[in-house]
Write a protein that holds these residues in place. Structure first.
Motif, PDB file in Angstrom:
ATOM      1  N   ALA A  12       0.804  -1.229   0.000  1.00  0.00           N
ATOM      2  CA  ALA A  12       0.000   0.000   0.000  1.00  0.00           C
ATOM      3  C   ALA A  12       0.834   1.275   0.000  1.00  0.00           C
ATOM      4  O   ALA A  12       0.464   2.260  -0.638  1.00  0.00           O
ATOM      5  CB  ALA A  12      -0.973   0.006   1.172  1.00  0.00           C
ATOM      6  N   ALA A  13       1.949   1.289   0.686  1.00  0.00           N
ATOM      7  CA  ALA A  13       2.769   2.505   0.786  1.00  0.00           C
ATOM      8  C   ALA A  13       3.906   2.543  -0.230  1.00  0.00           C
ATOM      9  O   ALA A  13       4.781   3.390  -0.128  1.00  0.00           O
ATOM     10  CB  ALA A  13       3.333   2.629   2.203  1.00  0.00           C
ATOM     11  N   THR A  14       3.864   1.648  -1.221  1.00  0.00           N
ATOM     12  CA  THR A  14       5.013   1.533  -2.131  1.00  0.00           C
ATOM     13  C   THR A  14       4.787   2.102  -3.523  1.00  0.00           C
ATOM     14  O   THR A  14       5.723   2.108  -4.327  1.00  0.00           O
ATOM     15  CB  THR A  14       5.431   0.060  -2.282  1.00  0.00           C
ATOM     16  N   ALA A  15       3.602   2.570  -3.845  1.00  0.00           N
ATOM     17  CA  ALA A  15       3.311   3.044  -5.200  1.00  0.00           C
ATOM     18  C   ALA A  15       4.173   4.245  -5.543  1.00  0.00           C
ATOM     19  O   ALA A  15       4.277   5.190  -4.770  1.00  0.00           O
ATOM     20  CB  ALA A  15       1.836   3.389  -5.342  1.00  0.00           C
ATOM     21  N   ARG A  16       4.790   4.212  -6.707  1.00  0.00           N
ATOM     22  CA  ARG A  16       5.638   5.310  -7.159  1.00  0.00           C
ATOM     23  C   ARG A  16       5.098   5.959  -8.432  1.00  0.00           C
ATOM     24  O   ARG A  16       5.752   6.810  -9.016  1.00  0.00           O
ATOM     25  CB  ARG A  16       7.073   4.811  -7.380  1.00  0.00           C
ATOM     26  N   SER A  17       3.894   5.527  -8.846  1.00  0.00           N
ATOM     27  CA  SER A  17       3.232   6.138  -9.993  1.00  0.00           C
ATOM     28  C   SER A  17       1.725   5.969  -9.801  1.00  0.00           C
ATOM     29  O   SER A  17       1.274   5.113  -9.031  1.00  0.00           O
ATOM     30  CB  SER A  17       3.653   5.475 -11.305  1.00  0.00           C
ATOM     31  N   TRP A  18       0.965   6.803 -10.529  1.00  0.00           N
ATOM     32  CA  TRP A  18      -0.493   6.690 -10.437  1.00  0.00           C
ATOM     33  C   TRP A  18      -0.971   5.367 -11.015  1.00  0.00           C
ATOM     34  O   TRP A  18      -1.917   4.778 -10.503  1.00  0.00           O
ATOM     35  CB  TRP A  18      -1.155   7.874 -11.136  1.00  0.00           C
ATOM     36  N   GLY A  19      -0.315   4.872 -12.041  1.00  0.00           N
ATOM     37  CA  GLY A  19      -0.690   3.585 -12.611  1.00  0.00           C
ATOM     38  C   GLY A  19      -0.498   2.453 -11.617  1.00  0.00           C
ATOM     39  O   GLY A  19      -1.355   1.580 -11.476  1.00  0.00           O
ATOM     40  N   GLN A  20       0.623   2.482 -10.927  1.00  0.00           N
ATOM     41  CA  GLN A  20       0.902   1.459  -9.925  1.00  0.00           C
ATOM     42  C   GLN A  20      -0.108   1.545  -8.773  1.00  0.00           C
ATOM     43  O   GLN A  20      -0.625   0.525  -8.315  1.00  0.00           O
ATOM     44  CB  GLN A  20       2.329   1.642  -9.413  1.00  0.00           C
ATOM     45  N   LEU A  21      -0.406   2.754  -8.329  1.00  0.00           N
ATOM     46  CA  LEU A  21      -1.379   2.920  -7.246  1.00  0.00           C
ATOM     47  C   LEU A  21      -2.758   2.456  -7.688  1.00  0.00           C
ATOM     48  O   LEU A  21      -3.469   1.795  -6.929  1.00  0.00           O
ATOM     49  CB  LEU A  21      -1.427   4.375  -6.776  1.00  0.00           C
ATOM     50  N   ASP A  33      -8.375  -0.295   5.181  1.00  0.00           N
ATOM     51  CA  ASP A  33      -8.695   0.030   6.568  1.00  0.00           C
ATOM     52  C   ASP A  33      -7.417  -0.062   7.394  1.00  0.00           C
ATOM     53  O   ASP A  33      -6.483  -0.777   7.017  1.00  0.00           O
ATOM     54  CB  ASP A  33      -9.750  -0.954   7.097  1.00  0.00           C
ATOM     55  N   GLY A  34      -7.360   0.651   8.492  1.00  0.00           N
ATOM     56  CA  GLY A  34      -6.235   0.561   9.418  1.00  0.00           C
ATOM     57  C   GLY A  34      -4.898   0.872   8.780  1.00  0.00           C
ATOM     58  O   GLY A  34      -4.737   1.876   8.089  1.00  0.00           O
ATOM     59  N   ALA A  35      -3.935  -0.008   9.011  1.00  0.00           N
ATOM     60  CA  ALA A  35      -2.574   0.197   8.504  1.00  0.00           C
ATOM     61  C   ALA A  35      -2.531   0.213   6.982  1.00  0.00           C
ATOM     62  O   ALA A  35      -1.721   0.927   6.385  1.00  0.00           O
ATOM     63  CB  ALA A  35      -1.642  -0.889   9.040  1.00  0.00           C
ATOM     64  N   ALA A  37      -4.911   1.383   5.004  1.00  0.00           N
ATOM     65  CA  ALA A  37      -5.388   2.722   4.629  1.00  0.00           C
ATOM     66  C   ALA A  37      -4.287   3.762   4.827  1.00  0.00           C
ATOM     67  O   ALA A  37      -4.108   4.655   3.992  1.00  0.00           O
ATOM     68  CB  ALA A  37      -6.627   3.086   5.443  1.00  0.00           C
ATOM     69  N   GLU A  38      -3.543   3.645   5.918  1.00  0.00           N
ATOM     70  CA  GLU A  38      -2.431   4.579   6.148  1.00  0.00           C
ATOM     71  C   GLU A  38      -1.375   4.443   5.065  1.00  0.00           C
ATOM     72  O   GLU A  38      -0.794   5.439   4.624  1.00  0.00           O
ATOM     73  CB  GLU A  38      -1.826   4.357   7.530  1.00  0.00           C
ATOM     74  N   GLY A  39      -1.124   3.239   4.622  1.00  0.00           N
ATOM     75  CA  GLY A  39      -0.179   3.024   3.530  1.00  0.00           C
ATOM     76  C   GLY A  39      -0.655   3.663   2.238  1.00  0.00           C
ATOM     77  O   GLY A  39       0.117   4.300   1.525  1.00  0.00           O
ATOM     78  N   PHE A  40      -1.955   3.510   1.947  1.00  0.00           N
ATOM     79  CA  PHE A  40      -2.502   4.152   0.757  1.00  0.00           C
ATOM     80  C   PHE A  40      -2.403   5.672   0.877  1.00  0.00           C
ATOM     81  O   PHE A  40      -2.093   6.359  -0.103  1.00  0.00           O
ATOM     82  CB  PHE A  40      -3.949   3.729   0.510  1.00  0.00           C
ATOM     83  N   SER A  41      -2.649   6.211   2.059  1.00  0.00           N
ATOM     84  CA  SER A  41      -2.522   7.663   2.268  1.00  0.00           C
ATOM     85  C   SER A  41      -1.089   8.114   2.015  1.00  0.00           C
ATOM     86  O   SER A  41      -0.852   9.179   1.426  1.00  0.00           O
ATOM     87  CB  SER A  41      -2.957   8.038   3.680  1.00  0.00           C
ATOM     88  N   GLU A  42      -0.139   7.305   2.439  1.00  0.00           N
ATOM     89  CA  GLU A  42       1.274   7.603   2.206  1.00  0.00           C
ATOM     90  C   GLU A  42       1.543   7.691   0.704  1.00  0.00           C
ATOM     91  O   GLU A  42       2.158   8.651   0.225  1.00  0.00           O
ATOM     92  CB  GLU A  42       2.140   6.517   2.857  1.00  0.00           C
ATOM     93  N   SER A  43       1.090   6.699  -0.048  1.00  0.00           N
ATOM     94  CA  SER A  43       1.331   6.686  -1.494  1.00  0.00           C
ATOM     95  C   SER A  43       0.647   7.853  -2.199  1.00  0.00           C
ATOM     96  O   SER A  43       1.270   8.556  -2.997  1.00  0.00           O
ATOM     97  CB  SER A  43       0.842   5.367  -2.103  1.00  0.00           C
ATOM     98  N   VAL A  44      -0.631   8.062  -1.903  1.00  0.00           N
ATOM     99  CA  VAL A  44      -1.386   9.139  -2.550  1.00  0.00           C
ATOM    100  C   VAL A  44      -0.710  10.482  -2.309  1.00  0.00           C
ATOM    101  O   VAL A  44      -0.461  11.255  -3.239  1.00  0.00           O
ATOM    102  CB  VAL A  44      -2.850   9.182  -2.043  1.00  0.00           C
ATOM    103  N   THR A  45      -0.387  10.758  -1.053  1.00  0.00           N
ATOM    104  CA  THR A  45       0.117  12.098  -0.732  1.00  0.00           C
ATOM    105  C   THR A  45       1.562  12.306  -1.168  1.00  0.00           C
ATOM    106  O   THR A  45       1.930  13.428  -1.502  1.00  0.00           O
ATOM    107  CB  THR A  45      -0.073  12.416   0.758  1.00  0.00           C
ATOM    108  N   LEU A  46       2.361  11.253  -1.189  1.00  0.00           N
ATOM    109  CA  LEU A  46       3.713  11.406  -1.736  1.00  0.00           C
ATOM    110  C   LEU A  46       3.657  11.716  -3.226  1.00  0.00           C
ATOM    111  O   LEU A  46       4.413  12.558  -3.716  1.00  0.00           O
ATOM    112  CB  LEU A  46       4.559  10.156  -1.484  1.00  0.00           C
ATOM    113  N   LEU A  47       2.752  11.064  -3.937  1.00  0.00           N
ATOM    114  CA  LEU A  47       2.604  11.355  -5.363  1.00  0.00           C
ATOM    115  C   LEU A  47       2.152  12.802  -5.572  1.00  0.00           C
ATOM    116  O   LEU A  47       2.666  13.495  -6.453  1.00  0.00           O
ATOM    117  CB  LEU A  47       1.621  10.382  -6.020  1.00  0.00           C
TER     118      LEU A  47
END
Length: 120
Positions: A12-21, A33-35, A37-47
């Motif tokens: 979840a926290a590893t996406a480095r492109s919108w396609g990958q996410l 949910d939980g951790a 969801a936090e990982g997805f938030s990390e990826s979205v906001t880093l992008l």
């Protein structure tokens, strides 16, 4: 399944492109949910903060899958560091490309709301 949740948490926290996410969203959004969801938030906001130059990739993905819009906006949240939220506000305010005003507005509103919630 438990295996699927573990995999989702790992990627979840590893996406480095919108396609990958988006691929991760397609495979694991039901685990959001939980951790995870936090990982997805990390990826979205880093992008959004560090790779704003790729915003056209997000636009293209949203045209193919409008449900991804809600996912992206939902993951601009209070779990994200304040300085990153501020960069997202700045990017969406000052670096919005022609034709993306609505998307930039949605991103900016979510980032400002989350930054304010962190400061309360």
């Amino acid at each position: 399944s438990k295996e699927e949740a573990q995999t989702a948490e790992t990627v979840a926290a590893t996406a480095r492109s919108w396609g990958q996410l988006h691929q991760q969203f397609e495979h694991y959004s039901h685990c959001d949910d939980g951790a995870i969801a936090e990982g997805f938030s990390e990826s979205v906001t880093l992008l959004l903060a560090e790779h704003w130059r790729d915003i056209r990739q997000l636009e293209a993905t949203l045209k193919l899958d409008p449900s991804f819009h809600e996912f992206v906006i939902r993951h601009i949240d209070e779990t994200v560091p304040g300085d990153r939220l501020n960069r997202i506000v700045e990017n969406s305010s000052k670096r919005c490309l022609r034709g993306l005003k609505s998307l930039c507005r949605d991103i900016k509103v979510a980032a400002k709301k989350s930054a304010q919630a962190k400061n309360q």
